[in-house]
Design an enzyme around this catalytic site. Structure first.
Site, PDB file in Angstrom:
ATOM      1  N   LYS A  91       0.845  -1.200   0.000  1.00  0.00           N
ATOM      2  CA  LYS A  91       0.000   0.000   0.000  1.00  0.00           C
ATOM      3  C   LYS A  91       0.882   1.251   0.000  1.00  0.00           C
ATOM      4  O   LYS A  91       0.581   2.230  -0.689  1.00  0.00           O
ATOM      5  CB  LYS A  91      -0.944  -0.007   1.207  1.00  0.00           C
TER       6      LYS A  91
ATOM      7  N   HIS B 198     -14.572   2.132   2.693  1.00  0.00           N
ATOM      8  CA  HIS B 198     -14.577   0.687   2.895  1.00  0.00           C
ATOM      9  C   HIS B 198     -15.837   0.061   2.298  1.00  0.00           C
ATOM     10  O   HIS B 198     -16.948   0.273   2.788  1.00  0.00           O
ATOM     11  CB  HIS B 198     -14.494   0.398   4.410  1.00  0.00           C
TER      12      HIS B 198
HETATM   13  P1  NAD Z   1      -7.185  -9.198  -4.311  1.00  0.00           P
HETATM   14  O1  NAD Z   1      -5.960  -9.939  -3.991  1.00  0.00           O
HETATM   15  O2  NAD Z   1      -8.295  -9.903  -4.974  1.00  0.00           O
HETATM   16  O3  NAD Z   1      -6.775  -7.970  -5.260  1.00  0.00           O
HETATM   17  C1  NAD Z   1      -5.674  -7.164  -5.078  1.00  0.00           C
HETATM   18  C2  NAD Z   1      -5.225  -6.675  -6.450  1.00  0.00           C
HETATM   19  O4  NAD Z   1      -4.225  -5.701  -6.270  1.00  0.00           O
HETATM   20  C3  NAD Z   1      -4.645  -7.767  -7.327  1.00  0.00           C
HETATM   21  O5  NAD Z   1      -5.267  -7.766  -8.582  1.00  0.00           O
HETATM   22  C4  NAD Z   1      -3.180  -7.373  -7.442  1.00  0.00           C
HETATM   23  O6  NAD Z   1      -2.602  -7.743  -8.675  1.00  0.00           O
HETATM   24  C5  NAD Z   1      -3.263  -5.875  -7.290  1.00  0.00           C
HETATM   25  N1  NAD Z   1      -2.015  -5.252  -6.898  1.00  0.00           N
HETATM   26  C6  NAD Z   1      -1.143  -5.681  -5.953  1.00  0.00           C
HETATM   27  N2  NAD Z   1      -0.101  -4.819  -5.894  1.00  0.00           N
HETATM   28  C7  NAD Z   1      -0.330  -3.850  -6.804  1.00  0.00           C
HETATM   29  C8  NAD Z   1       0.362  -2.689  -7.205  1.00  0.00           C
HETATM   30  N3  NAD Z   1       1.533  -2.371  -6.654  1.00  0.00           N
HETATM   31  N4  NAD Z   1      -0.160  -1.909  -8.159  1.00  0.00           N
HETATM   32  C9  NAD Z   1      -1.328  -2.218  -8.719  1.00  0.00           C
HETATM   33  N5  NAD Z   1      -2.047  -3.316  -8.373  1.00  0.00           N
HETATM   34  C10 NAD Z   1      -1.553  -4.113  -7.440  1.00  0.00           C
HETATM   35  O7  NAD Z   1      -7.645  -8.506  -2.966  1.00  0.00           O
HETATM   36  P2  NAD Z   1      -9.084  -7.954  -2.556  1.00  0.00           P
HETATM   37  O8  NAD Z   1      -9.854  -8.976  -1.832  1.00  0.00           O
HETATM   38  O9  NAD Z   1      -9.694  -7.279  -3.737  1.00  0.00           O
HETATM   39  O10 NAD Z   1      -8.691  -6.851  -1.485  1.00  0.00           O
HETATM   40  C11 NAD Z   1      -8.177  -5.607  -1.853  1.00  0.00           C
HETATM   41  C12 NAD Z   1      -8.327  -4.637  -0.698  1.00  0.00           C
HETATM   42  O11 NAD Z   1      -9.689  -4.519  -0.354  1.00  0.00           O
HETATM   43  C13 NAD Z   1      -7.614  -5.073   0.570  1.00  0.00           C
HETATM   44  O12 NAD Z   1      -7.103  -3.936   1.184  1.00  0.00           O
HETATM   45  C14 NAD Z   1      -8.720  -5.691   1.388  1.00  0.00           C
HETATM   46  O13 NAD Z   1      -8.489  -5.623   2.764  1.00  0.00           O
HETATM   47  C15 NAD Z   1      -9.871  -4.802   1.028  1.00  0.00           C
HETATM   48  N6  NAD Z   1     -11.213  -5.367   1.233  1.00  0.00           N
HETATM   49  C16 NAD Z   1     -11.460  -6.655   0.895  1.00  0.00           C
HETATM   50  C17 NAD Z   1     -12.730  -7.172   1.079  1.00  0.00           C
HETATM   51  C18 NAD Z   1     -13.060  -8.580   0.677  1.00  0.00           C
HETATM   52  O14 NAD Z   1     -14.160  -9.041   0.966  1.00  0.00           O
HETATM   53  N7  NAD Z   1     -12.186  -9.260  -0.017  1.00  0.00           N
HETATM   54  C19 NAD Z   1     -13.746  -6.363   1.633  1.00  0.00           C
HETATM   55  C20 NAD Z   1     -13.441  -5.042   1.958  1.00  0.00           C
HETATM   56  C21 NAD Z   1     -12.180  -4.557   1.754  1.00  0.00           C
END
Ligand code: NAD
Length: 737
Positions: A420, A463
């Site tokens: 991040k 969020h």
């Molecule tokens: P995920 O792993 O499905 O997706 C993350 C994406 O980020 C991937 O496609 C990855 O390639 C990309 N990524 C990683 N590093 C990167 C970079 N340097 N530049 C550009 N892209 C990059 O994860 P997710 O479940 O979508 O979660 C993402 C965020 O959302 C997290 O912070 C998580 O806590 C939050 N979140 C998740 C949920 C859930 O239900 N999964 C709910 C609310 C919030």
């Protein structure tokens, strides 16, 4: 005669067109003034011998959304004041107020001249009841025409003749189904079940309505004709003998007896169909008066109608900051969440740049929207052109430079501080000073993440909940340094994508997840005590929760729980998690590889479709099992609701949530907290803080100190306060006035 809310014109054929178009309102709603004017229009058109009939329509794109919330609110405050003085007179006054609309619609129906409603758009609640009292109903054949009596969703029921007219027009089963679920009907469906006479092209609506009158429409409702027969023959028929004994049982299965208004609909129809129409209306008025006085109606109207609208309209938006026009939104991270965030943004007509580490990953994110669009087109919810337009708004790329003209960037990359940090720096290198940066993190405090930002006042949390396209709630998280402008932009964005925001101060788990984990933890306690898993899940449903805690844990992922528990121990020390809970989850994940729905094995087994999921039978072997008769299901229900409500109270005490409306609405939209209670804090206010404290103490004695009432609650109980009194959300507005 001129009216404030209506234009009234009579044509050469003597047909009066009444067009409802309230000034300075985007939607027509019923106020006292509107009802007074409708009454005057009835009197005037009856008195004018040149008038042959009336067509009633709307000058707005929708027909009407029903009652005005200020009218409902004033009815409740009137009741509270009167009740304190003279309970008997208060009940009579409420009875009269509750019947005003009902008898006005009856006046339309019996005025002696034909009325036709020309329904050009969404027609809900009292407005549909008015339409039902007209002698003819013509609806435009358009996707935007939605017809419903949705009152049950806010704890009341159609009390302006709805239960009596629908059950005399449609067959009983359709009538009960429609009203007890509040379902929305298309014009075609409404016609098929007998609630609408004609469905015509939108351009022909008024002509068709007038034609009905010219064709000699009789100004008499079917039930006012001699020899009228209820569709299906009424109550004393063989078909009814099948339907009626089952109806309350089906309702109980669906609602666990938590919704008195739904049961009142059954009573109104059952009793009403055995009576002459006017007596049926009176029965309905009596039940309606009774339901209006229930805690459920009061709390549900407040949270699900009034507060939800107020929050949606920006109740928490800082004043004096111009509304943001979003020319472009950047979404960084095209994974599970980012891909869907891009979709809902494009669905709101806003161009999106969707960034991931390489073009392939970014394209994969856009493919999620392509699938959602294809599904919507397949189901007839979207036209091909709309789908093409939506997809054209999403540009997938790995190039951060494309963010240089974004008004807001939403970050949804891996939940990892280092990843991040790098993304924040890369984004801030290209965006202008005014662009707001929003993180979708679910566990990392915003204040800590903002330390990586050069302008922490422009840094905020937004969020989302999954599935993003379905979940209505968004938590907006304020870091210590998040500024008013960042908050305003975040709230404008949430409004633009038509979600409801709650504004929460920074804390581990924010508001929703703090509450959700309490719910799941209580289920762990129960499992460890040997309560059969099926009883836990059923008790949750009986308490009004949409999903049992074990099922919910499977959806969230059991290994994610393990990760969060381990992180809490690492950050806060060994007491942050009960060792028995950690042992249970370690066993589930590390020994049995049961990670939840995602690997097809969790607290449930997930056989191939169409077979349904079922509880993992081996759960029984993990702990010595109690017999069902040793467990009090009512106590299970209480434990599940109380532990969540107590956590909500703690967030108020800590200043994480500051407005009770947000705690309530957030709990219902975020995790479906028993909607009949009106939400977590209304649940406490509804039973009285004193009773809640006593209940907590009782549960603490048997089930652990996590049930101990907090200082705030004890103080409120001693002073006889409520959350809505002590944290009065309207106090600031009043002070300003
Ligand atoms: P995920 O792993 O499905 O997706 C993350 C994406 O980020 C991937 O496609 C990855 O390639 C990309 N990524 C990683 N590093 C990167 C970079 N340097 N530049 C550009 N892209 C990059 O994860 P997710 O479940 O979508 O979660 C993402 C965020 O959302 C997290 O912070 C998580 O806590 C939050 N979140 C998740 C949920 C859930 O239900 N999964 C709910 C609310 C919030």
């Amino acid at each position: 005669m001129t009216y404030t809310n209506f234009t009234v014109e009579t044509d050469a054929d003597g047909i009066t067109l009444v067009t409802w178009d309230m000034p300075e309102k985007s939607m027509n709603v019923f106020t006292q003034e509107v009802m007074d004017e409708i009454e005057q229009i009835v009197d005037a058109t009856v008195a004018d011998s040149a008038v042959k009939g009336v067509v009633f329509t709307s000058g707005k794109s929708s027909f009407s959304g029903g009652a005005d919330l200020t009218m409902i609110k004033s009815m409740f405050s009137m009741l509270a004041e009167e009740k304190a003085r003279d309970p008997q007179a208060a009940a009579q006054k409420l009875f009269d107020a509750a019947g005003r609309m009902s008898w006005l619609w009856r006046k339309v129906e019996t005025c002696g001249k034909p009325w036709v409603s020309a329904i050009n758009g969404t027609c809900m609640g009292g407005a549909f009841e008015l339409a039902l009292s007209c002698h003819g109903r013509v609806a435009a054949s358009s996707k935007s025409v939605k017809l419903a009596l949705p009152e049950v969703k806010v704890g009341i029921f159609p009390g302006a003749g709805g239960t009596q007219r629908v059950s005399r027009l449609a067959n009983t089963q359709d009538a009960l189904q429609m009203m007890t679920t509040g379902q929305t009907l298309t014009p075609q469906r409404a016609k098929a079940i007998g609630l609408v006479h004609q469905v015509v092209e939108p351009g022909e609506l008024i002509t068709a309505a007038k034609q009905m009158i010219k064709d000699g429409l009789k100004p008499v409702a079917p039930w006012d004709e001699k020899g009228f027969k209820v569709p299906g023959g009424g109550i004393w028929t063989p078909a009814s003998a099948q339907l009626w004994p089952a109806a309350p049982a089906i309702l109980r299965r669906e609602t666990a007896g938590n919704y008195p208004a739904a049961l009142a609909i059954l009573k109104c129809v059952y009793e009403g169909l055995q009576l002459p129409f006017d007596l049926g209306l009176k029965v309905e008025q009596r039940y309606f008066t009774e339901i209006l006085q229930t805690t459920e109606a009061f709390s549900m109207i407040r949270s699900l109608f009034v507060s939800m609208q107020e929050l949606g309209k920006g109740a928490r938006r800082p004043a004096g900051i111009p509304k943001t026009e979003f020319k472009k939104i950047g979404v960084v991270g095209a994974g599970f969440m980012g891909a869907s965030i891009a979709y809902v943004t494009a669905a709101a007509g806003i161009p999106v740049t969707l960034i991931d580490r390489d073009q392939e990953a970014a394209n994969k994110g856009k493919a999620v929207s392509e699938k959602l669009v294809a599904d919507s087109i397949g189901k007839g919810r979207m036209t091909k052109e709309e789908g093409v337009k939506l997809l054209s708004l999403i540009t997938p790329t790995p190039d951060y430079a494309a963010l240089s003209d974004a008004s807001l960037v939403v970050e949804a990359v891996f939940e990892d501080r280092a990843v991040k940090k790098a993304v924040i720096e890369q984004v801030e290198a290209v965006i202008p000073e005014t662009t707001v940066f929003a993180s979708n993190t679910s566990t990392l405090p915003i204040t800590g993440l903002a330390e990586n930002s050069k302008r922490p006042d422009q840094f905020i949390g937004v969020h989302f909940f999954s599935p993003v396209e379905k979940m209505m709630l968004t938590e907006v998280i304020l870091g210590e340094q998040s500024g008013d402008r960042a908050l305003a932009v975040a709230l404008d964005y949430v409004a633009a994508i038509k979600k409801t925001p709650i504004v929460v101060n920074d804390t581990r788990g924010f508001y929703v997840n703090r509450c959700v984990f309490r719910y799941i933890n209580e289920a762990y306690d129960m499992l460890i005590e040997g309560v059969p898993a099926a009883m836990i899940e059923n008790a949750a449903k009986m308490a009004g929760m949409p999903v049992g805690p074990l099922s919910l844990n499977d959806e969230v992922a059991v290994d994610l729980s393990q990760k969060i528990m381990k992180a809490s121990i690492a950050d806060l020390g060994p007491n942050a998690v009960k060792p028995e809970h950690m042992a249970l989850i370690d066993q589930m994940v590390d020994v049995f590889d049961r990670r939840g729905r995602k690997n097809g094995k969790g607290f449930y087994e997930y056989p191939a479709k169409p077979a349904k999921k079922y509880l993992w039978p081996e759960l029984k072997t993990l702990y010595p099992q109690k017999k069902a008769e040793e467990v009090d299901v009512n106590v299970l229900k209480q434990r599940l609701l109380v532990t969540i409500a107590l956590e909500a109270a703690r967030t108020m005490e800590e200043g994480i949530v500051t407005d009770p409306r947000e705690a309530d609405v957030g709990s219902i939209l975020g995790f479906g907290f028993a909607p009949y209670t009106g939400g977590t804090l209304s649940y406490i206010d509804g039973m009285g803080v004193k009773n809640f404290v006593a209940l907590c103490e009782k549960l603490a004695a048997s089930y652990g100190p996590h049930f101990k009432p907090t200082e705030l609650l004890k103080d409120m109980a001693a002073k006889g306060e409520t959350f809505y009194g002590r944290f009065d959300p309207y106090g600031k507005v009043r002070e300003a006035a």
